[in-house]
Write an enzyme that holds these catalytic residues in place. Structure first.
Site, PDB file in Angstrom:
ATOM      1  N   ARG A 185       2.157  -6.730   9.209  1.00 45.02           N
ATOM      2  CA  ARG A 185       1.406  -5.618   9.797  1.00 45.02           C
ATOM      3  C   ARG A 185       1.860  -5.332  11.229  1.00 45.02           C
ATOM      4  NH1 ARG A 185      -4.458  -7.274   7.158  1.00 45.02           N
ATOM      5  NH2 ARG A 185      -4.425  -5.793   5.427  1.00 45.02           N
ATOM      6  N   GLU A 208     -10.088  -9.273  -7.994  1.00 43.21           N
ATOM      7  CA  GLU A 208      -9.002  -8.322  -7.728  1.00 43.21           C
ATOM      8  C   GLU A 208      -7.840  -8.486  -8.703  1.00 43.21           C
ATOM      9  OE1 GLU A 208     -10.001  -7.889  -2.950  1.00 43.21           O
ATOM     10  OE2 GLU A 208      -8.107  -8.810  -3.576  1.00 43.21           O
ATOM     11  N   TYR A 246     -12.393  -1.201  -3.792  1.00 43.87           N
ATOM     12  CA  TYR A 246     -12.945  -1.452  -2.464  1.00 43.87           C
ATOM     13  C   TYR A 246     -14.472  -1.313  -2.427  1.00 43.87           C
ATOM     14  CZ  TYR A 246      -8.492  -1.815   0.097  1.00 43.87           C
ATOM     15  OH  TYR A 246      -7.288  -2.224   0.597  1.00 43.87           O
ATOM     16  N   LYS A 270       0.823  -1.219   0.000  1.00 45.54           N
ATOM     17  CA  LYS A 270       0.000   0.000   0.000  1.00 45.54           C
ATOM     18  C   LYS A 270       0.862   1.275   0.000  1.00 45.54           C
ATOM     19  CE  LYS A 270      -4.081  -2.062   2.254  1.00 45.54           C
ATOM     20  NZ  LYS A 270      -5.022  -1.967   3.409  1.00 45.54           N
ATOM     21  N   HIS A 284      -2.268  -5.382   1.368  1.00 43.96           N
ATOM     22  CA  HIS A 284      -3.611  -5.926   1.097  1.00 43.96           C
ATOM     23  C   HIS A 284      -3.458  -7.365   0.638  1.00 43.96           C
ATOM     24  CE1 HIS A 284      -7.636  -6.504  -0.573  1.00 43.96           C
ATOM     25  NE2 HIS A 284      -7.013  -7.109  -1.574  1.00 43.96           N
ATOM     26  N   THR A 329      -5.863  -7.293  10.383  1.00 41.87           N
ATOM     27  CA  THR A 329      -6.091  -5.954   9.824  1.00 41.87           C
ATOM     28  C   THR A 329      -5.567  -4.864  10.761  1.00 41.87           C
ATOM     29  OG1 THR A 329      -8.110  -6.845   8.834  1.00 41.87           O
ATOM     30  CG2 THR A 329      -7.879  -4.441   8.855  1.00 41.87           C
TER      31      THR A 329
END
Ligand code: IDP
Ligand code: MG
Length: 139
Positions: free
Chosen positions: A103, A127, A50, A10, A116, A92
């Site tokens: 993360r 996607e 999204y 990202k 992602h 997340t």
């Protein structure tokens, strides 16, 4: 069974020069990078990607963030790639992500969470098709 998933490094991670370290982790985990490109999403392109989240309170902020700078999108291939990549990413919310996950290690917040990953075969197909042409993915 060999499977494909759509992964994104990202804009927060690209901006912070974490792409190389994340790609190293991708390869160390045994994924093949089947396709890869860098692109700066427009707001409408982020909204389309999204769309499933359009009713969520964070939709405007999320799509603003995702269109705030360049990202790196990839098709990763491995046995059980969808679950394997989500495991490597971690939860997340980085505060809830397991130790050693991307993360937990790199994310600044639940929104700016560095990567992602598709969550099911149907979403992976949508996607991957959002960013790559079928012809680019024929071996
Ligand atoms: P995932 O990326 O782990 O699959 P999703 O629930 O599909 O998580 O949410 C998509 C993205 O939306 C997250 O990666 C994160 O960037 C952002 N997001 C999710 N939940 C929140 C929230 O509660 N506040 C702000 N942003 C969020
Ligand atoms: Mg998701």
């Amino acid at each position: 069974m060999t499977e494909r998933t759509l992964a994104i490094i990202k804009p927060d991670a690209v901006q912070r020069h974490l792409a190389g370290r994340i790609l190293q982790r991708v390869e160390d985990a045994g994924f093949q990078i089947r396709a890869m490109r860098r692109l700066h999403l427009s707001k409408p392109q982020a909204e389309g990607f999204y769309a499933v989240h359009r009713e969520r309170p964070f939709f405007g902020s999320l799509t603003g963030f995702m269109s705030s700078g360049p990202a790196i999108v990839m098709v990763l291939e491995a046995p059980d790639a969808i679950k394997k990549w989500r495991t490597l990413m971690g939860a997340t919310d980085p505060a809830k992500a397991d130790a050693g996950t991307l993360r937990q290690e790199f994310a600044e917040s639940i929104e700016r969470n560095v990567t992602h990953g598709s969550d099911a075969p149907e979403t992976a197909a949508f996607e991957i098709g959002y960013f790559f042409a079928w012809i680019d993915l024929i071996q």
